[in-house]
Design a protein around this motif. Structure first.
Motif, mmCIF file in Angstrom:
data_model
loop_
_atom_site.group_PDB
_atom_site.id
_atom_site.type_symbol
_atom_site.label_atom_id
_atom_site.label_comp_id
_atom_site.label_asym_id
_atom_site.label_seq_id
_atom_site.Cartn_x
_atom_site.Cartn_y
_atom_site.Cartn_z
ATOM 1 N N PRO A 154 12.956 -42.455 26.709
ATOM 2 C CA PRO A 154 13.698 -41.784 26.904
ATOM 3 C C PRO A 154 13.874 -40.848 26.294
ATOM 4 N N THR A 155 12.890 -40.398 25.257
ATOM 5 C CA THR A 155 13.406 -39.222 24.397
ATOM 6 C C THR A 155 11.602 -38.771 25.049
ATOM 7 N N ILE A 156 10.404 -39.291 25.129
ATOM 8 C CA ILE A 156 9.182 -38.770 25.563
ATOM 9 C C ILE A 156 8.940 -38.833 26.978
ATOM 10 N N LEU A 160 7.558 -35.360 29.207
ATOM 11 C CA LEU A 160 7.268 -34.818 29.584
ATOM 12 C C LEU A 160 7.574 -34.537 31.094
ATOM 13 N N ARG A 161 8.558 -34.773 31.841
ATOM 14 C CA ARG A 161 9.267 -34.016 32.752
ATOM 15 C C ARG A 161 9.890 -32.657 32.690
ATOM 16 N N VAL A 179 -5.909 -35.351 27.465
ATOM 17 C CA VAL A 179 -4.706 -36.401 26.682
ATOM 18 C C VAL A 179 -4.831 -35.792 24.632
ATOM 19 N N ALA A 180 -5.590 -35.126 24.475
ATOM 20 C CA ALA A 180 -5.922 -34.220 24.011
ATOM 21 C C ALA A 180 -4.638 -33.416 23.012
ATOM 22 N N LEU A 186 3.073 -31.817 23.109
ATOM 23 C CA LEU A 186 4.417 -32.151 22.750
ATOM 24 C C LEU A 186 4.341 -33.243 21.663
ATOM 25 N N LYS A 187 3.827 -33.469 20.534
ATOM 26 C CA LYS A 187 3.875 -33.719 19.512
ATOM 27 C C LYS A 187 3.743 -35.259 20.080
ATOM 28 N N LEU A 188 2.997 -35.674 21.093
ATOM 29 C CA LEU A 188 3.101 -37.445 20.679
ATOM 30 C C LEU A 188 2.318 -38.178 19.616
#
Length: 225
Positions: A154-156, A160-161, A179-180, A186-188
């Motif tokens: 839910p947080t990620i 993204l949205r 991707v990078a 977004l600090k993934l």
């Protein structure tokens, strides 16, 4: 005159005779395509941002070449699960040449004997309102449900949205550079690469079952794969 359009989850600043590389658009070299999702138009010192006015603007382009991106290798290993997975991926791309920016509701002209004009935008804006999406096939999965991609909670999904990534198509069109970029913005923390989001999105678009559910079922059964 130039416009800002959106296609394949990305935005492009375009003017007549510009060449851009976008996510794959069905068609053959020489076919005409129309980008209906226009976010901004600048003509001299006049800039248009009004949604109603932008709904009457279409950017016409000609397909130059169907291409593929650089190969990306994704390797995934689960500790203590005797599981390894290595896959290669090359994005399907289309190179187009912008032919015209049409205002006032005008449509691209078709060449004699050419195929019908293809709409390249995911959703055509008409008079300031988004056209209703086509009805979903019975039993088909919702392509806007990002949570079906393993690793997106839910947080990620909210991040993204907020960044404009709203469907599997958007993620499936990511290149290694994308991707990078999103990983940093977004600090993934490398999750997109580890969990193979791009490959998962392509699998879902191809009609395969969500990996998250398959993995859970296999782990519950105690099988090695």
């Amino acid at each position: 005159m130039f416009a800002v359009i959106k296609t394949g989850g990305k935005q492009f600043r375009v003017a007549a005779n510009d060449r851009i590389t976008v996510a794959k658009i069905e068609g053959n070299p020489g076919d005409t395509v129309a980008f209906g999702s226009v976010l901004m138009l600048t003509d001299g010192e006049k800039t248009t941002l009004d949604a109603k006015a932008l709904g009457e603007i279409t950017v016409a382009a000609e397909i130059v070449e169907q291409a593929r991106g650089e190969k990306v290798i994704a390797f995934k290993k689960r500790r203590r699960q005797n599981s390894k997975r290595k896959r290669g991926f090359r994005a399907e791309l289309t190179i187009v040449r912008i032919t015209d920016i049409l205002t006032g509701g005008k449509k691209p002209e078709m060449k004699k004997g050419a195929a019908p004009v293809a709409l390249a935008a995911a959703s055509k804006t008409v008079k300031g309102k988004s056209a209703k999406p086509a009805a979903k096939a019975e039993g088909a999965l919702d392509a806007s449900n990002l949570s079906l991609i393993s690793g997106i909670g839910p947080t990620i999904e909210k991040k993204l949205r907020a960044a404009g990534i709203t469907s599997w198509n958007d993620i499936a069109s990511w290149t290694e550079a994308d991707v990078a970029k999103w990983d940093e913005e977004l600090k993934l923390r490398g999750r997109a690469t580890r969990e193979e989001w791009v490959e998962q999105a392509k699998e879902l678009l191809a009609g395969k079952p969500p990996r998250a559910k398959v993995d859970q079922a296999e782990l519950a059964s105690g099988e090695d794969y």
